[in-house]
Design an enzyme around this catalytic site. Structure first.
Site, PDB file in Angstrom:
ATOM      1  N   LYS A 192      39.337  32.312  43.534  1.00 19.38           N
ATOM      2  CA  LYS A 192      38.161  33.055  43.759  1.00 19.38           C
ATOM      3  C   LYS A 192      36.924  32.325  43.348  1.00 19.38           C
ATOM      4  O   LYS A 192      36.979  31.220  42.618  1.00 19.38           O
ATOM      5  CB  LYS A 192      38.172  34.325  42.975  1.00 19.38           C
ATOM      6  CG  LYS A 192      39.507  35.125  43.030  1.00 19.38           C
ATOM      7  CD  LYS A 192      39.397  36.499  42.580  1.00 19.38           C
ATOM      8  CE  LYS A 192      40.575  37.343  42.346  1.00 19.38           C
ATOM      9  NZ  LYS A 192      41.567  37.027  41.383  1.00 19.38           N
ATOM     10  N   HIS A 234      34.498  36.831  44.045  1.00 20.31           N
ATOM     11  CA  HIS A 234      35.101  37.377  42.981  1.00 20.31           C
ATOM     12  C   HIS A 234      34.353  38.681  42.819  1.00 20.31           C
ATOM     13  O   HIS A 234      35.056  39.687  42.455  1.00 20.31           O
ATOM     14  CB  HIS A 234      35.213  36.569  41.791  1.00 20.31           C
ATOM     15  CG  HIS A 234      36.109  37.065  40.804  1.00 20.31           C
ATOM     16  ND1 HIS A 234      36.885  36.305  39.883  1.00 20.31           N
ATOM     17  CD2 HIS A 234      36.656  38.414  40.384  1.00 20.31           C
ATOM     18  CE1 HIS A 234      37.835  36.920  39.160  1.00 20.31           C
ATOM     19  NE2 HIS A 234      37.621  38.064  39.432  1.00 20.31           N
TER      20      HIS A 234
HETATM   21  N1  LIG Z   1      39.319  40.998  41.665  1.00 19.34           N
HETATM   22  C1  LIG Z   1      39.152  41.489  40.534  1.00 19.34           C
HETATM   23  O1  LIG Z   1      37.962  41.691  40.281  1.00 19.34           O
HETATM   24  C2  LIG Z   1      40.384  41.850  39.833  1.00 19.34           C
HETATM   25  C3  LIG Z   1      40.344  42.914  38.611  1.00 19.34           C
HETATM   26  C4  LIG Z   1      41.345  43.053  38.013  1.00 19.34           C
HETATM   27  C5  LIG Z   1      42.609  42.246  38.242  1.00 19.34           C
HETATM   28  N2  LIG Z   1      42.677  41.573  39.283  1.00 19.34           N
HETATM   29  C6  LIG Z   1      43.917  40.921  39.671  1.00 19.34           C
HETATM   30  O2  LIG Z   1      44.624  42.088  39.870  1.00 19.34           O
HETATM   31  C7  LIG Z   1      46.040  41.519  39.164  1.00 19.34           C
HETATM   32  C8  LIG Z   1      46.692  42.903  38.547  1.00 19.34           C
HETATM   33  O3  LIG Z   1      45.974  43.811  37.780  1.00 19.34           O
HETATM   34  P1  LIG Z   1      45.935  43.947  36.211  1.00 19.34           P
HETATM   35  O4  LIG Z   1      46.604  42.662  35.552  1.00 19.34           O
HETATM   36  O5  LIG Z   1      44.370  44.248  35.782  1.00 19.34           O
HETATM   37  O6  LIG Z   1      46.823  45.293  35.929  1.00 19.34           O
HETATM   38  P2  LIG Z   1      48.192  45.875  36.443  1.00 19.34           P
HETATM   39  O7  LIG Z   1      48.894  44.801  37.137  1.00 19.34           O
HETATM   40  O8  LIG Z   1      47.844  47.054  37.089  1.00 19.34           O
HETATM   41  O9  LIG Z   1      48.852  46.271  35.104  1.00 19.34           O
HETATM   42  C9  LIG Z   1      49.217  45.250  34.103  1.00 19.34           C
HETATM   43  C10 LIG Z   1      49.877  45.818  32.771  1.00 19.34           C
HETATM   44  O10 LIG Z   1      50.822  46.822  33.206  1.00 19.34           O
HETATM   45  C11 LIG Z   1      51.865  46.139  32.294  1.00 19.34           C
HETATM   46  N3  LIG Z   1      53.234  46.150  33.165  1.00 19.34           N
HETATM   47  C12 LIG Z   1      53.595  45.473  34.441  1.00 19.34           C
HETATM   48  N4  LIG Z   1      54.515  45.653  34.764  1.00 19.34           N
HETATM   49  C13 LIG Z   1      55.483  46.569  34.105  1.00 19.34           C
HETATM   50  C14 LIG Z   1      56.553  47.194  34.104  1.00 19.34           C
HETATM   51  N5  LIG Z   1      57.359  46.815  35.018  1.00 19.34           N
HETATM   52  N6  LIG Z   1      56.718  47.947  33.013  1.00 19.34           N
HETATM   53  C15 LIG Z   1      55.990  48.394  32.232  1.00 19.34           C
HETATM   54  N7  LIG Z   1      54.584  47.598  31.899  1.00 19.34           N
HETATM   55  C16 LIG Z   1      54.179  46.740  33.141  1.00 19.34           C
HETATM   56  C17 LIG Z   1      51.545  44.856  31.878  1.00 19.34           C
HETATM   57  O11 LIG Z   1      52.080  44.649  30.873  1.00 19.34           O
HETATM   58  P3  LIG Z   1      52.639  43.013  30.234  1.00 19.34           P
HETATM   59  O12 LIG Z   1      51.907  41.987  30.704  1.00 19.34           O
HETATM   60  O13 LIG Z   1      52.657  43.181  28.576  1.00 19.34           O
HETATM   61  O14 LIG Z   1      54.092  43.075  30.870  1.00 19.34           O
HETATM   62  C18 LIG Z   1      50.145  44.961  31.893  1.00 19.34           C
HETATM   63  O15 LIG Z   1      49.905  45.594  30.461  1.00 19.34           O
HETATM   64  C19 LIG Z   1      45.172  40.864  37.722  1.00 19.34           C
HETATM   65  O16 LIG Z   1      46.334  40.272  37.022  1.00 19.34           O
HETATM   66  C20 LIG Z   1      44.530  39.985  38.771  1.00 19.34           C
HETATM   67  O17 LIG Z   1      45.103  38.742  39.116  1.00 19.34           O
HETATM   68  C21 LIG Z   1      41.516  41.262  40.032  1.00 19.34           C
END
Ligand SMILES: NC(=O)c1ccc[n+]([C@@H]2O[C@H](COP(=O)([O-])OP(=O)(O)OC[C@H]3O[C@@H](n4cnc5c(N)ncnc54)[C@H](OP(=O)(O)O)[C@@H]3O)[C@@H](O)[C@H]2O)c1
Length: 289
Positions: A80, A113
């Protein structure tokens, strides 16, 4: 196990299942996560200069390619443009720096982004990079309907993707309808609600999970898949990484899909992009000198 694809408005294909890297700041952990993801079958990776891990993502990818686990052409790499780099004379250098860190010769998807800064002048440079073959697809993140309309007035290439927050507690319904009309694909960030609102303990989700002998995370990710929404869950645990990709051998019934959607609150508890304070703090946040 093979993931399916969505066809973007330019005819290119994008995987439905990916891996997100927000807050994986430890380089060794990040590299391992990418490598383990590729071993598990994941082919799409989402990073950003603002995550400070493009180099580690690149190392994980390079290791997997060197070991013959995957070929570059099979991967779909997303990064991004941060707000600070949106002025038109900075965009090309930002793209080149991301590619250098990621150790790739082209990007599969390049996203603005945040809906702030000089993105209207970034877009034509991004279009030029598409014409040159440096970027295969361009899109945005967190754009509202009005911001998309504004961008579409200067665009000769329509955004392919709008990466937005989507999970059972926030379906982003109205925006999704506009995006569907415009043939702009969604990509769900926070697909597991970032683990918030007790999503993994939700009793209804647990009952569905038990019925299918799956975890709640798998049920929610399957729900995204069945709704046609590409998702990029993040996890630093290898077992979760594997689990999150392993969602192709069961199907949710219509009443289960509806029950999951009944939790929609219609707003985000994570971030409000319409709040001027959000714009202020994100715009003031610099990721390099
Ligand atoms: N464009 C934007 O503005 C923006 C904003 C936010 C996010 N993003 C992107 O979207 C991606 C995903 O969103 P996110 O990271 O915010 O949140 P998410 O993927 O919804 O949630 C991540 C959380 O869920 C836990 N988790 C994942 N798989 C699991 C499972 N099978 N069982 C239990 N817990 C689980 C992880 O824990 P552990 O890591 O401890 O396993 C972490 O705490 C980001 O990494 C990023 O690349 C983009």
């Amino acid at each position: 196990m093979k993931s399916s694809f969505i066809t973007l408005n330019n005819g290119n294909k994008m995987p439905m299942q990916g891996f997100g890297t927000l807050q994986i700041k430890d380089a060794k952990v990040c590299e391992k996560c990418i490598y383990e993801s590729i071993k598990a079958g994941v082919r799409m990776f989402d990073t950003a200069p603002a995550y400070f891990n493009e180099e580690a993502v690149g190392k994980g990818i390079a290791k997997a390619i060197t070991e013959g686990l995957v070929m570059r052409e099979e991967l779909f790499i997303v990064t991004k443009l941060w707000i600070q780099d949106t002025p038109k004379d900075m965009v090309r250098a930002a793209v080149m720096e991301s590619m250098r860190k990621l150790q790739v010769g082209y990007l599969d998807l390049y996203l603005i982004h945040q809906p702030y800064g000089s993105y209207l002048e970034s877009w034509p440079v991004m279009e030029q990079l598409v014409r040159e073959g440096t970027i295969k697809n361009i899109g945005v993140c967190n754009f509202s309907k009005s911001k998309l309309e504004e961008l579409q007035q200067v665009a000769t290439i329509n955004p392919t993707v709008n990466q937005i927050e989507i999970h059972p507690y926030y379906l982003h319904k109205e925006l999704r309808e506009y995006m569907a009309e415009q043939n702009i694909a969604p990509m769900a960030w926070g697909p597991l609600s970032e683990g918030q609102r007790g999503i993994f303990e939700n009793q209804d989700f647990r009952v569905i999970a038990e019925k299918h002998d799956k975890s709640v995370a798998q049920v929610i990710l399957r729900w995204h898949l069945q709704r046609g929404v590409p998702a990029i869950p993040k996890s630093i645990h290898t077992e979760y990484i594997r689990e999150n990709f392993d969602i192709l051998d069961f199907e949710l019934a219509e009443d289960e899909m509806n029950l999951i959607e009944s939790y929609d609150m219609g707003y985000s508890e994570i971030i409000d992009h319409n709040n001027p304070l959000t714009e202020k703090w994100l715009t003031e946040w610099k990721i390099h000198e």
